[in-house]
Structures are given as C-alpha cells and as structure tokens.
Design a protein around this motif. Sequence first.
Motif, PDB file in Angstrom:
ATOM      1  N   SER A  13       0.830  -1.204   0.000  1.00 18.83           N
ATOM      2  CA  SER A  13       0.000   0.000   0.000  1.00 18.83           C
ATOM      3  C   SER A  13       0.868   1.259   0.000  1.00 18.83           C
ATOM      4  O   SER A  13       0.508   2.264  -0.613  1.00 18.83           O
ATOM      5  CB  SER A  13      -0.944   0.002   1.201  1.00 18.83           C
ATOM      6  OG  SER A  13      -0.230  -0.002   2.416  1.00 18.83           O
ATOM      7  N   ALA A 118      -9.862  -3.654   3.682  1.00 19.53           N
ATOM      8  CA  ALA A 118     -11.059  -2.823   3.484  1.00 19.53           C
ATOM      9  C   ALA A 118     -10.744  -1.338   3.636  1.00 19.53           C
ATOM     10  O   ALA A 118     -11.461  -0.492   3.094  1.00 19.53           O
ATOM     11  CB  ALA A 118     -12.153  -3.234   4.476  1.00 19.53           C
ATOM     12  N   TRP A 119      -9.680  -1.000   4.376  1.00 16.04           N
ATOM     13  CA  TRP A 119      -9.256   0.390   4.475  1.00 16.04           C
ATOM     14  C   TRP A 119      -8.180   0.743   3.457  1.00 16.04           C
ATOM     15  O   TRP A 119      -8.321   1.694   2.686  1.00 16.04           O
ATOM     16  CB  TRP A 119      -8.737   0.711   5.879  1.00 16.04           C
ATOM     17  CG  TRP A 119      -7.999   2.012   5.941  1.00 16.04           C
ATOM     18  CD1 TRP A 119      -6.640   2.202   5.869  1.00 16.04           C
ATOM     19  CD2 TRP A 119      -8.570   3.326   6.024  1.00 16.04           C
ATOM     20  NE1 TRP A 119      -6.335   3.537   5.931  1.00 16.04           N
ATOM     21  CE2 TRP A 119      -7.504   4.258   6.021  1.00 16.04           C
ATOM     22  CE3 TRP A 119      -9.880   3.803   6.123  1.00 16.04           C
ATOM     23  CZ2 TRP A 119      -7.718   5.632   6.100  1.00 16.04           C
ATOM     24  CZ3 TRP A 119     -10.085   5.191   6.198  1.00 16.04           C
ATOM     25  CH2 TRP A 119      -9.020   6.065   6.179  1.00 16.04           C
ATOM     26  N   ASN A 122      -9.387   0.691  -0.301  1.00 14.88           N
ATOM     27  CA  ASN A 122     -10.660   1.331  -0.616  1.00 14.88           C
ATOM     28  C   ASN A 122     -10.363   2.559  -1.476  1.00 14.88           C
ATOM     29  O   ASN A 122      -9.598   3.427  -1.065  1.00 14.88           O
ATOM     30  CB  ASN A 122     -11.349   1.739   0.690  1.00 14.88           C
ATOM     31  CG  ASN A 122     -12.702   2.380   0.476  1.00 14.88           C
ATOM     32  OD1 ASN A 122     -12.982   2.978  -0.555  1.00 14.88           O
ATOM     33  ND2 ASN A 122     -13.556   2.251   1.470  1.00 14.88           N
ATOM     34  N   THR A 125     -10.335   5.890   0.166  1.00 10.77           N
ATOM     35  CA  THR A 125      -9.304   6.194   1.157  1.00 10.77           C
ATOM     36  C   THR A 125      -7.915   6.363   0.543  1.00 10.77           C
ATOM     37  O   THR A 125      -7.178   7.259   0.942  1.00 10.77           O
ATOM     38  CB  THR A 125      -9.260   5.105   2.244  1.00 10.77           C
ATOM     39  OG1 THR A 125      -9.010   3.831   1.656  1.00 10.77           O
ATOM     40  CG2 THR A 125     -10.586   5.032   2.987  1.00 10.77           C
ATOM     41  N   PHE A 340     -15.305   5.446   7.167  1.00 13.15           N
ATOM     42  CA  PHE A 340     -14.589   4.335   6.539  1.00 13.15           C
ATOM     43  C   PHE A 340     -13.449   3.820   7.418  1.00 13.15           C
ATOM     44  O   PHE A 340     -13.105   2.645   7.368  1.00 13.15           O
ATOM     45  CB  PHE A 340     -14.028   4.746   5.175  1.00 13.15           C
ATOM     46  CG  PHE A 340     -15.030   4.640   4.058  1.00 13.15           C
ATOM     47  CD1 PHE A 340     -15.921   3.593   4.002  1.00 13.15           C
ATOM     48  CD2 PHE A 340     -15.074   5.601   3.052  1.00 13.15           C
ATOM     49  CE1 PHE A 340     -16.850   3.498   2.978  1.00 13.15           C
ATOM     50  CE2 PHE A 340     -15.986   5.512   2.024  1.00 13.15           C
ATOM     51  CZ  PHE A 340     -16.883   4.458   1.980  1.00 13.15           C
ATOM     52  N   ILE A 362     -23.124  -2.432  -0.857  1.00 12.45           N
ATOM     53  CA  ILE A 362     -22.093  -1.668  -1.580  1.00 12.45           C
ATOM     54  C   ILE A 362     -22.666  -1.101  -2.879  1.00 12.45           C
ATOM     55  O   ILE A 362     -22.487   0.081  -3.203  1.00 12.45           O
ATOM     56  CB  ILE A 362     -20.860  -2.549  -1.866  1.00 12.45           C
ATOM     57  CG1 ILE A 362     -20.144  -2.897  -0.561  1.00 12.45           C
ATOM     58  CG2 ILE A 362     -19.905  -1.842  -2.825  1.00 12.45           C
ATOM     59  CD1 ILE A 362     -19.059  -3.949  -0.712  1.00 12.45           C
TER      60      ILE A 362
END
Length: 433
Positions: A13, A118-119, A122, A125, A340, A362
């Motif tokens: 990430s 999920a974070w 996303n 984000t 979020f 979603i």
Amino acid sequence: MAWLDIRSLLLFSAVFRIILIVYGEWQDAHMEVRYTDVDYLVFSDAASLVASGDSPYKRTTYRYSPLLAFLLLPNSFIHQSWGKFLFSSADILVGYFIYYILKLQKVPENLCNYSVVAWLFNPFTFTIGTRGNCEPIVSAMILWIIVCLMKGNVLQSAFWYGLVVHFRIYPIIYSIPIILVLDPNFFPSGQKPVLRNWSAVQKARPGEGNVRLTPVNLLKNIFTRNRLIFGLVSGSVFLFCTGLFYHLYGWEFLHEALLYHLTRTDPRHNFSIYFYHIYLHYGHDISVLEKLVSFLPQFLVQLVLIFSFAQDLPFCLFVQTVTFVAFNKVITAQYFVWFFCLLPLILPWSKMKLKWGGLSCILLWIGAQTHWLMWGYLLEFKGKNVFLQLWIASLMFLAANIFILVMIIHQHKCSSLFKALEYTHSKHAAKLE
C-alpha cells in the motif's frame, strides 16, 4: 493466501501510494483536470504564509487549525508534495492501527488482514491522502484514542482527544460514548480494563456480559476518577491550543477554524438533503427555528445510538459518524472517510456475508451516489436547471444510507468492548465453584 500478511499489505500500500503521488504530479502538469485536491492548494498557501510570518487566514477559504499549516511548512522548503506524503503515511498508519486494535481483541489473523484491506485498498481512502486531503491524520488520531482506551491509558487518550477536537471539530460527537464507556464496571479504580475476546463473543448468547449504559447510570457515577481525568485533560488541551492560536491570530482564527463550522451553509450542490433549502434562501437570514429544525433530527438520532451501543465503542462511533454525516447540512465526499476508518473495526462482528448482503449494500450505496453525481454533473458542468432533481437524488442518497445502516445494525453481533467487573467476578466465582 501467503502474501496476505500485515507487513506485505502495508509495504504494497505504501508503494502504491507513492506511485499515485508521482502520477498526480504528472497529471497536474500535463492534463486539464488536476489530480491534486483543491484543498491541498489552500493548505499549501496557508503554510507558505506561516513560513513568511503571516497569518494562515490571509489565504481565503483556509478554515482549519493553524496546526495543519505548521505541519505543512516543509512544503515551502523541501517539496510541494510533502503534505501528500505526510497524509498518505497517516493513511497507512490507520491500516496498522486497525490491525493492532483487532489483534488486541484476539481476532483471527485472516479476519484482521481482510479488515485492513477494506481500508488500505478502498478507492475513497487511498485517493484522499494522495490527492492531499488531511482526513487520514484525523482518522489516525481517532483510532489511537481507541487504542489508548483499550490499554487503559485514560490520560493519553484524553490528551489526543482534546487535540483532535481542536484539529477537526466533528469528533466532539464522540465525547458522550467515551465518557459512558469509562464506567467503573469497565474501568475499576487502579486497574486496567479487561477486553472481551472475539472468540468469546462468538460463543456467547446475545447480550451476555453486556452492561446497559443509560443516562441514569451516567448521572449516578459521573464524577469517577477516570471521567474527571478525561474531561479535565481533554478540555485543557483543547482550550490551551485554542487559546494559543487565538493569542497568535485573534478573532479571525476563532471564526474560521471553529465558529464557521457550526454555522456553515453551502449554496453550491452537496449531498445533503438541506442543500436545496439553503440554495433557495442563500443571502437571507435563517431563523433560529429553522436552524433548530435542521439540527434536531441529527441530535436525537445521535442520542438514541449512543445510549443503545455505547458499550460496543467502535460500533457506536461508526453508527454515530454515519448518521452525523447523513443528516449534516453539508456533505462532501471527503466526509465518507470519517466512517470508513471505523468500518474495518466492526467487520469481524458482522453476520452479513459479502456475497449477497454486503455486495448489495455496496452496490446500493454506490448506485445512489452515482445517481446524485449524474445530476450534479448536469448542474455544475452543463448548466442545466436540475436543482429539484438533485434534491430528490439527495433524498434517495439519505434513504440508501439509512437502509444500509439498519442492515448493518441488524447483522452486527453487538458486544461490550470491555468485560464488566461484575460479570468478570461472577465468572471467576463460577470457576471456583
């Protein structure tokens, strides 16, 4: 999968965000539509003013704490993208805090990692920080406050809470649930709180071990040591920061950074159901009754949710934030990041399956937002008179948010974050017998 471990997720990430920041610089230089958020230009200009010894509020539309301008001072003498790297680092830190919080609750490794995904991956984000929005810093501070509470460090949680409310006023809505959860049943004097493990919650009967946190319960024990420490320290930090910057920048700081957000109206289109009313009455005085009517639903919903779910602190903060945003007078896409960052903390306790229920929610949320954006595009870029259609789209977006929230609440296995002292003692006595 073997590659799905926390180190790999954080590393990948980080690389991904660096690529996006570099790409954003290229897009800004070569394309008509900029990648960089317009707010980042405001932050940078304010930081440049501070670097030259001026007030950041000389930059029109800078309505944040001077702390943000101070954090971005290196934009002026290192690189203009310093802030983007800072915000993206906070973004990755949020991912680690999510993992750490879930591990404290003994959530299985695979569920922890999927929740982190999920974070970190996303689209809402990973673009918010790389485009230069400061929300990841706020998210990181809020999650750190939860960590401090879970480890029984009330003093440190109070310090960071006072700071985050000064930095960004909206976390003030978390004050009541935090005060409620500092109940003597959870935080006995001189002892650290005991966390409830994820596996124990899965085996427990609905409601087992939970303590009902009510207004009466709060009033009976409001002046406990932990509650006094939290209130006095957080209040002192907030007042110190506010007083310091009032001394430096005067009334202009107080109005732009704090008071403006309490009375803000946005005549341009936003997701709020109040947008059309604000547009029709922009430039005219709005009565106290009208202001109260718009604030009252938000306040009442907050109180109901707080006293229903305060013992399940992460879930309470999540549902609070969703409703606060949904019923707010001004809603922009960056506000979605506010909840979020809390969503991954509740996923391991949800009975909702991704394949049907989760995917349906979603798609409904994205569909309602896309429908709104279609009318917003026709208004903003094509000059069409579609104000009424846009307002109807806002109503549909609110309805979608409420429906999804009801689904999440219905499918959530509500459980106290901490073991109640009386429940712990009764279990211990049962073992002795």
